[in-house]
Design an enzyme around this catalytic site. Structure first.
Site, PDB file in Angstrom:
ATOM      1  N   SER A 207      71.386  66.715  44.191  1.00 42.06           N
ATOM      2  CA  SER A 207      71.512  66.804  42.848  1.00 42.06           C
ATOM      3  C   SER A 207      70.472  65.816  41.993  1.00 42.06           C
ATOM      4  CB  SER A 207      72.970  66.214  42.549  1.00 42.06           C
ATOM      5  OG  SER A 207      72.887  65.929  40.997  1.00 42.06           O
TER       6      SER A 207
ATOM      7  N   HIS B  31      66.891  73.088  44.349  1.00 36.39           N
ATOM      8  CA  HIS B  31      66.064  73.962  43.377  1.00 36.39           C
ATOM      9  C   HIS B  31      65.170  74.831  44.255  1.00 36.39           C
ATOM     10  CE1 HIS B  31      66.967  70.406  40.861  1.00 36.39           C
ATOM     11  NE2 HIS B  31      67.788  71.585  40.014  1.00 36.39           N
TER      12      HIS B  31
ATOM     13  N   GLY C 114      65.023  70.697  35.961  1.00 36.77           N
ATOM     14  CA  GLY C 114      63.843  69.687  36.539  1.00 36.77           C
ATOM     15  C   GLY C 114      64.507  68.443  37.291  1.00 36.77           C
TER      16      GLY C 114
ATOM     17  N   HIS D 169      64.876  69.021  43.632  1.00 30.47           N
ATOM     18  CA  HIS D 169      65.047  68.749  44.987  1.00 30.47           C
ATOM     19  C   HIS D 169      65.053  69.864  45.842  1.00 30.47           C
ATOM     20  CE1 HIS D 169      68.940  70.205  44.009  1.00 30.47           C
ATOM     21  NE2 HIS D 169      68.994  69.181  42.907  1.00 30.47           N
TER      22      HIS D 169
ATOM     23  N   ASP E 124      77.323  74.565  41.300  1.00 29.81           N
ATOM     24  CA  ASP E 124      77.651  74.756  40.047  1.00 29.81           C
ATOM     25  C   ASP E 124      78.513  75.764  39.981  1.00 29.81           C
ATOM     26  OD1 ASP E 124      76.208  72.327  38.457  1.00 29.81           O
ATOM     27  OD2 ASP E 124      74.784  73.155  39.692  1.00 29.81           O
TER      28      ASP E 124
ATOM     29  N   ARG F 153      71.066  64.148  39.669  1.00 27.77           N
ATOM     30  CA  ARG F 153      71.913  62.789  39.248  1.00 27.77           C
ATOM     31  C   ARG F 153      72.013  61.947  40.246  1.00 27.77           C
ATOM     32  NH1 ARG F 153      74.493  66.748  35.522  1.00 27.77           N
ATOM     33  NH2 ARG F 153      73.806  66.099  33.459  1.00 27.77           N
TER      34      ARG F 153
END
Ligand code: AMP
Length: 283
Positions: A186, A37, A31, A34, A151, A188
């Site tokens: 990301s 995804h 979730g 961005h 990833d 993050r």
């Protein structure tokens, strides 16, 4: 777009769709979505999916005790609107106790490919990833599933698991979506202050410098790693975790530069840990 929180209703919705002859594409996420995804949703369609399922689940089992599980960014309403607008058919949004009811005690543990780099720095991380991905595959039973190359080691771990456990799914890997300045998108990145955000593209720049060396015929692993590290460490406030030249299948030092080479890196900027990679193809 249907939204389901429990396993049986999710299976029922997918079974009903399947009865109409659809091809199920699946994109698992944590979730705070961005464009990276959402590009995987497009990738699922491009690979032939006619019914796309996305899951959002911040999986506690893939976070270490001192990692960011509790503060991981969440915005389910915004995510649902983005997925709906992208034409997703079903959003699976399970709470933790649906995925891990009391008493659950089985994990999937992938071998050698899960050990170096991220595996070494994040003990248990890939067991958590493999376990939740296999569970999600068993719930959704997709024809194809899409993962992001951002990833890279996760892609290799899942590919290994699917082969070793004969999981009937086709894996599709999507290219990394980046910001204008090269920073890989990301969830993050939302942790970064303005000053930290300005430093962040150095990870991609360092990997690009490594790529340039490889494409110019430099085959000295230690030399390339030193070059990348030097470049990243020129930015004060950037702490290099690793910058490495590896074989994209084993994640160990490459035996042969005539095959594809992966340049992988992880840096810490403040409290935020960022990862990225570039694949140098031999062709
Ligand atoms: P996450 O929500 O971070 O677990 O990511 C869910 C999926 O999206 C994983 O397969 C990631 O590799 C992929 N992903 C994350 N960031 C990007 C990006 N910038 N470009 C492409 N795919 C991404």
């Amino acid at each position: 777009m249907l939204v389901r929180h429990a396993i049986d209703p999710t299976r029922e919705a997918i079974a009903a769709a399947r009865a109409h002859g659809v091809k199920i594409g699946f994109v698992p996420t944590m979730g705070f979505l961005h464009e990276g995804h959402l590009a995987l949703v497009d990738e699922a369609r491009a690979a032939g999916a006619t019914y796309v399922v996305v899951s959002i689940f911040v999986n506690p089992k893939q976070f270490g005790p001192n990692e960011d599980f509790t503060r991981y960014p969440r915005d389910e309403e915004r995510d649902a609107a983005l997925l709906d607008a992208r034409g997703v058919d079903l959003l699976f949004l399970p709470p933790v106790d649906v995925m891990y009811p009391p008493g659950s005690q089985t994990t999937v543990s992938v071998g050698a490919v899960a050990r170096p780099l991220e595996g070494e720095r994040r003990p248990g991380h890939f067991d958590g990833v493999a376990t939740v991905v296999l569970k999600l595959f068993n719930i959704v039973q997709p024809d194809l599933a899409v993962f992001g190359r951002k990833d890279a080691q996760q892609c290799a771990v899942i590919e290994r698991m699917v082969r070793d456990l004969d999981v009937p799914v086709r894996l599709v890997f999507g290219e990394t979506v980046r910001e204008q300045d090269g920073l890989a998108k990301s969830s993050r990145n939302s942790y970064l202050s303005a000053e930290e955000r300005a430093l962040a593209p150095v990870l991609h720049r360092a990997l690009r410098a490594g790529e340039e060396a490889v494409t110019h015929g430099v085959h000295d692993v230690a030399g390339i790693e030193h070059l990348m590290r030097k470049m990243a460490e020129e930015s004060k406030g950037v702490e290099v975790d690793y910058l490495a030249v590896v074989d994209p299948e084993t994640f160990l030092s490459p035996a042969d530069f005539r095959r594809d080479i992966l340049l992988v890196g992880a840096v810490k900027i403040g409290r935020t840990r960022l990862i990225d990679n570039i694949r140098v193809t031999s062709r």
